[in-house]
Design a protein around this motif. Sequence first.
Motif, PDB file in Angstrom:
ATOM      1  N   LEU A 162      -0.098  11.752  -1.147  1.00 34.81           N
ATOM      2  CA  LEU A 162      -0.459  10.567  -1.915  1.00 34.81           C
ATOM      3  C   LEU A 162      -1.652  10.880  -2.799  1.00 34.81           C
ATOM      4  N   THR A 163      -1.736  10.173  -3.905  1.00 33.71           N
ATOM      5  CA  THR A 163      -2.942  10.265  -4.720  1.00 33.71           C
ATOM      6  C   THR A 163      -4.053   9.513  -3.993  1.00 33.71           C
ATOM      7  N   PRO A 164      -5.296   9.774  -4.325  1.00 36.82           N
ATOM      8  CA  PRO A 164      -6.380   9.023  -3.675  1.00 36.82           C
ATOM      9  C   PRO A 164      -6.239   7.508  -3.846  1.00 36.82           C
ATOM     10  N   SER A 165      -5.782   7.062  -5.007  1.00 40.51           N
ATOM     11  CA  SER A 165      -5.641   5.614  -5.210  1.00 40.51           C
ATOM     12  C   SER A 165      -4.489   5.051  -4.376  1.00 40.51           C
ATOM     13  N   GLU A 166      -3.391   5.812  -4.212  1.00 36.01           N
ATOM     14  CA  GLU A 166      -2.288   5.363  -3.362  1.00 36.01           C
ATOM     15  C   GLU A 166      -2.737   5.282  -1.902  1.00 36.01           C
ATOM     16  N   LYS A 167      -3.490   6.280  -1.474  1.00 33.49           N
ATOM     17  CA  LYS A 167      -4.003   6.303  -0.096  1.00 33.49           C
ATOM     18  C   LYS A 167      -4.947   5.125   0.150  1.00 33.49           C
ATOM     19  N   ALA A 168      -5.807   4.837  -0.827  1.00 33.81           N
ATOM     20  CA  ALA A 168      -6.736   3.700  -0.698  1.00 33.81           C
ATOM     21  C   ALA A 168      -5.964   2.382  -0.632  1.00 33.81           C
ATOM     22  N   ALA A 169      -4.941   2.251  -1.477  1.00 32.30           N
ATOM     23  CA  ALA A 169      -4.135   1.025  -1.468  1.00 32.30           C
ATOM     24  C   ALA A 169      -3.391   0.890  -0.142  1.00 32.30           C
ATOM     25  N   LEU A 170      -2.870   2.001   0.378  1.00 29.22           N
ATOM     26  CA  LEU A 170      -2.177   1.985   1.665  1.00 29.22           C
ATOM     27  C   LEU A 170      -3.126   1.571   2.787  1.00 29.22           C
ATOM     28  N   THR A 171      -4.327   2.105   2.773  1.00 31.81           N
ATOM     29  CA  THR A 171      -5.329   1.749   3.773  1.00 31.81           C
ATOM     30  C   THR A 171      -5.652   0.258   3.713  1.00 31.81           C
ATOM     31  N   GLU A 172      -5.810  -0.254   2.503  1.00 33.20           N
ATOM     32  CA  GLU A 172      -6.100  -1.681   2.323  1.00 33.20           C
ATOM     33  C   GLU A 172      -4.954  -2.529   2.872  1.00 33.20           C
ATOM     34  N   ARG A 173      -3.715  -2.143   2.546  1.00 34.25           N
ATOM     35  CA  ARG A 173      -2.556  -2.910   2.979  1.00 34.25           C
ATOM     36  C   ARG A 173      -2.366  -2.869   4.487  1.00 34.25           C
ATOM     37  N   ASP A 174      -2.473  -1.669   5.083  1.00 32.20           N
ATOM     38  CA  ASP A 174      -2.223  -1.598   6.522  1.00 32.20           C
ATOM     39  C   ASP A 174      -3.291  -2.355   7.309  1.00 32.20           C
ATOM     40  N   GLU A 175      -4.533  -2.359   6.812  1.00 34.81           N
ATOM     41  CA  GLU A 175      -5.578  -3.130   7.491  1.00 34.81           C
ATOM     42  C   GLU A 175      -5.316  -4.621   7.360  1.00 34.81           C
ATOM     43  N   ALA A 176      -4.885  -5.065   6.179  1.00 33.13           N
ATOM     44  CA  ALA A 176      -4.599  -6.484   5.959  1.00 33.13           C
ATOM     45  C   ALA A 176      -3.420  -6.946   6.815  1.00 33.13           C
ATOM     46  N   GLU A 177      -2.439  -6.057   7.013  1.00 35.65           N
ATOM     47  CA  GLU A 177      -1.240  -6.418   7.770  1.00 35.65           C
ATOM     48  C   GLU A 177      -1.319  -6.017   9.241  1.00 35.65           C
ATOM     49  N   ARG A 178      -2.501  -5.477   9.640  1.00 36.73           N
ATOM     50  CA  ARG A 178      -2.758  -5.112  11.028  1.00 36.73           C
ATOM     51  C   ARG A 178      -1.688  -4.185  11.611  1.00 36.73           C
ATOM     52  N   CYS A 179      -1.451  -3.081  10.919  1.00 34.42           N
ATOM     53  CA  CYS A 179      -0.526  -2.068  11.426  1.00 34.42           C
ATOM     54  C   CYS A 179      -1.039  -0.690  11.021  1.00 34.42           C
ATOM     55  N   SER A 180      -0.455   0.335  11.585  1.00 37.97           N
ATOM     56  CA  SER A 180      -0.867   1.698  11.227  1.00 37.97           C
ATOM     57  C   SER A 180      -0.265   2.074   9.874  1.00 37.97           C
ATOM     58  N   GLN A 181      -0.853   3.086   9.257  1.00 32.96           N
ATOM     59  CA  GLN A 181      -0.293   3.571   7.989  1.00 32.96           C
ATOM     60  C   GLN A 181       1.116   4.115   8.206  1.00 32.96           C
ATOM     61  N   ARG A 182       1.318   4.805   9.298  1.00 27.73           N
ATOM     62  CA  ARG A 182       2.650   5.330   9.607  1.00 27.73           C
ATOM     63  C   ARG A 182       3.659   4.185   9.707  1.00 27.73           C
TER      64      ARG A 182
END
Length: 162
Positions: free
Chosen positions: A55-75
């Motif tokens: 992932l690009t750094p921005s994709e990884k950051a967006a994924l981190t934001e989303r998984d935290e908001a949805e209370r699940c792991s990135q995987r």
Amino acid sequence: MGRTLQGTGQEARRSNQGSNRATAKKTQSLPPSRTYQQTKPIPYEEPKVRFEILLTPSEKAALTERDEAERCSQRRWIIDAIRAGLTNEAQFGMSDIEALGESNYQLLAIGQNLNQIARKLNEGVHDPVQTELIKGLSAIIDRHTHIVNVAIRASLERWVLE
């Protein structure tokens, strides 16, 4: 020596247009994408196949934001996104699952109240139309809660795709 594209960019746009036409022709010749169905739960002990993505750094950051908001792991978030794309079925986050569970709980309570009202109507003088309407509403609630339960299970568990 090769020619470089410089200047106003018109040469580059012409080159891209030709490339876009070739891509469009390839896309038109591809068969329509298949939609998969979730058929049965996968046993927990079934082995998984490793798959790595970059992932690009921005994709990884967006994924981190989303998984935290949805209370699940990135995987889990990535697996849900893949499964939603393959099956065209919703994959719910934990907040969604909790809300759906609460909704089903409330609907089941309403259904129980309707059944009690129908029983009371059946005991005495009643309007048969009201009894049938109540039974119909109860059946609709039962179907709805079953569909929501299936959706919740499909989102929480891994299923075989066929």
